[in-house]
Design a protein around this motif. Structure first.
Motif, short mmCIF file in Angstrom:
data_model
loop_
_atom_site.label_atom_id
_atom_site.label_comp_id
_atom_site.label_asym_id
_atom_site.label_seq_id
_atom_site.Cartn_x
_atom_site.Cartn_y
_atom_site.Cartn_z
N HIS A 95 33.87 31.69 38.56
CA HIS A 95 34.04 32.98 39.21
C HIS A 95 33.16 33.41 39.71
CE1 HIS A 95 37.94 30.52 37.17
NE2 HIS A 95 38.39 31.69 37.94
N LEU A 96 32.77 34.06 41.43
CA LEU A 96 31.56 34.37 41.67
C LEU A 96 32.53 36.09 41.55
CD1 LEU A 96 30.00 32.72 42.99
CD2 LEU A 96 29.41 32.85 40.65
N PRO A 97 32.03 37.13 41.72
CA PRO A 97 31.86 38.98 41.33
C PRO A 97 32.29 38.74 43.17
CG PRO A 97 30.17 38.82 40.76
CD PRO A 97 30.32 37.60 41.04
N ALA A 98 32.87 39.37 43.57
CA ALA A 98 33.21 40.11 45.01
C ALA A 98 34.08 40.77 45.41
CB ALA A 98 34.27 38.63 45.96
N LEU A 99 33.65 42.06 46.42
CA LEU A 99 34.06 43.30 46.17
C LEU A 99 35.40 43.25 47.24
CD1 LEU A 99 31.60 45.43 47.63
CD2 LEU A 99 32.47 45.77 45.40
N ASN A 100 36.72 43.01 46.26
CA ASN A 100 37.86 43.07 47.18
C ASN A 100 38.45 45.41 47.35
OD1 ASN A 100 37.99 40.65 46.46
ND2 ASN A 100 38.80 40.89 44.76
N GLN A 101 39.46 45.05 48.30
CA GLN A 101 40.22 46.58 48.75
C GLN A 101 41.56 46.05 48.09
OE1 GLN A 101 38.50 48.83 50.22
NE2 GLN A 101 36.89 47.95 50.14
N ALA A 102 41.66 46.80 46.43
CA ALA A 102 43.05 47.13 46.19
C ALA A 102 43.89 48.24 47.23
CB ALA A 102 42.81 47.57 45.38
N ASN A 103 45.14 47.29 47.38
CA ASN A 103 46.71 48.25 48.16
C ASN A 103 46.41 49.52 46.88
OD1 ASN A 103 46.75 46.71 49.95
ND2 ASN A 103 47.75 44.84 48.95
N ALA A 104 46.79 50.76 47.67
CA ALA A 104 47.47 51.92 46.89
C ALA A 104 48.22 51.83 45.94
CB ALA A 104 48.11 53.08 47.18
N ASP A 105 49.16 50.92 45.58
CA ASP A 105 50.08 50.62 44.59
C ASP A 105 49.57 49.34 43.56
OD1 ASP A 105 50.15 48.23 45.69
OD2 ASP A 105 53.01 48.52 45.94
N ASP A 106 48.32 48.96 43.49
CA ASP A 106 47.71 47.36 42.64
C ASP A 106 47.54 48.34 41.30
OD1 ASP A 106 48.20 46.02 44.46
OD2 ASP A 106 46.40 46.19 45.18
N GLU A 107 47.14 47.60 40.68
CA GLU A 107 47.25 48.68 38.62
C GLU A 107 45.86 47.88 38.32
OE1 GLU A 107 49.81 48.30 35.98
OE2 GLU A 107 51.81 48.91 37.54
N SER A 108 45.26 47.10 39.28
CA SER A 108 44.35 46.29 39.04
C SER A 108 43.27 46.25 40.17
CB SER A 108 43.78 45.59 38.60
OG SER A 108 44.48 44.37 39.06
N GLY A 109 41.79 45.83 40.55
CA GLY A 109 41.23 45.33 41.71
C GLY A 109 40.55 46.02 42.28
N ARG A 110 40.15 47.51 41.90
CA ARG A 110 39.36 48.49 41.71
C ARG A 110 37.94 48.60 40.87
NH1 ARG A 110 43.99 50.60 41.66
NH2 ARG A 110 44.81 50.92 43.73
N GLY A 111 37.44 47.68 40.23
CA GLY A 111 36.04 47.45 39.24
C GLY A 111 35.05 47.28 39.80
N LEU A 112 34.86 46.45 40.36
CA LEU A 112 33.27 46.70 41.09
C LEU A 112 33.31 47.76 42.42
CD1 LEU A 112 33.26 42.41 41.26
CD2 LEU A 112 31.57 44.24 40.14
N LEU A 113 34.93 48.31 42.95
CA LEU A 113 33.88 48.83 43.72
C LEU A 113 34.10 50.27 42.44
CD1 LEU A 113 37.55 49.12 46.00
CD2 LEU A 113 34.85 48.54 46.75
N LEU A 114 34.45 50.38 41.71
CA LEU A 114 33.70 51.51 40.90
C LEU A 114 32.10 51.22 40.72
CD1 LEU A 114 36.56 52.31 38.58
CD2 LEU A 114 35.62 53.56 40.28
N VAL A 115 31.52 49.62 40.69
CA VAL A 115 30.80 49.89 40.15
C VAL A 115 30.02 49.55 41.20
CG1 VAL A 115 29.20 48.07 39.24
CG2 VAL A 115 31.14 47.64 38.43
N ASP A 116 30.20 49.64 42.86
CA ASP A 116 29.67 49.93 43.50
C ASP A 116 28.96 51.13 43.75
OD1 ASP A 116 28.74 48.08 46.00
OD2 ASP A 116 29.60 49.86 46.93
N ALA A 117 30.38 52.19 43.46
CA ALA A 117 29.80 53.52 43.48
C ALA A 117 29.18 53.73 43.13
CB ALA A 117 31.23 54.00 43.87
N VAL A 118 28.49 53.81 41.35
CA VAL A 118 27.72 54.65 40.87
C VAL A 118 26.70 53.57 40.46
CG1 VAL A 118 29.66 55.34 39.87
CG2 VAL A 118 29.22 53.08 38.98
#
Length: 147
Positions: A95-118
């Motif tokens: 299970h390798l990490p990958a950036l995903n684009q979460a939909n506005a109503d998704d409750e998860s799926g933004r973790g690596l986007l946050l990591v990528d941002a900071v």
């Protein structure tokens, strides 16, 4: 949950590192954040604590949510005088990490986007022999020269 708390110790020689084995469950993120803040205090890098704890939370959450591992290893190191590296090692190389684009109503799926941002940089490394890895480390780096 049994206490896994041990005093943070950093070495003064060579490249300082600190690591701790944690249960692979979302609640381990709190202990991870405490350990990160303690070690950054020892290394006089308190100003990186907010970003480093956010990264730690997301990496532990990803490992607990996307692997079947019972434990992870949190690793904090200084690969150079100007870098802080935070890594989470698990025993699931499939299970390798990958950036995903979460939909506005998704409750998860933004973790690596946050990591990528900071983080200044992030990635993963497989652990073990080339064609037969036993696990992976997902890591993020923060520059310390402005710290």
């Amino acid at each position: 949950m049994t206490s896994l708390r041990t005093p943070a110790k950093a070495t003064a020689a060579g490249r300082p590192t600190y690591s701790q084995t944690l249960p692979c469950e979302p609640s381990a993120a709190q202990l991870g954040r405490e350990l990160i803040r303690e070690v950054l205090g020892v290394w006089c890098l308190d100003c990186l604590a907010d970003r480093a704890t956010l990264i730690t939370t997301e990496l532990i959450a990803n490992a607990s949510g996307h692997t079947l591992c019972s434990k992870v290893r949190l690793v904090l190191g200084r690969p150079s005088p100007t870098l802080l590296r935070i890594g989470v090692v698990d025993r699931d190389p499939s299970h390798l990490p990958a950036l995903n684009q979460a939909n506005a109503d998704d409750e998860s799926g933004r973790g690596l986007l946050l990591v990528d941002a900071v983080a200044d940089r992030w990635g993963y490394e497989l652990k073990g022999p080339g064609k037969d890895p036993w696990g992976k480390e997902v890591w993020a780096e923060l520059r310390t020269e402005d710290a």
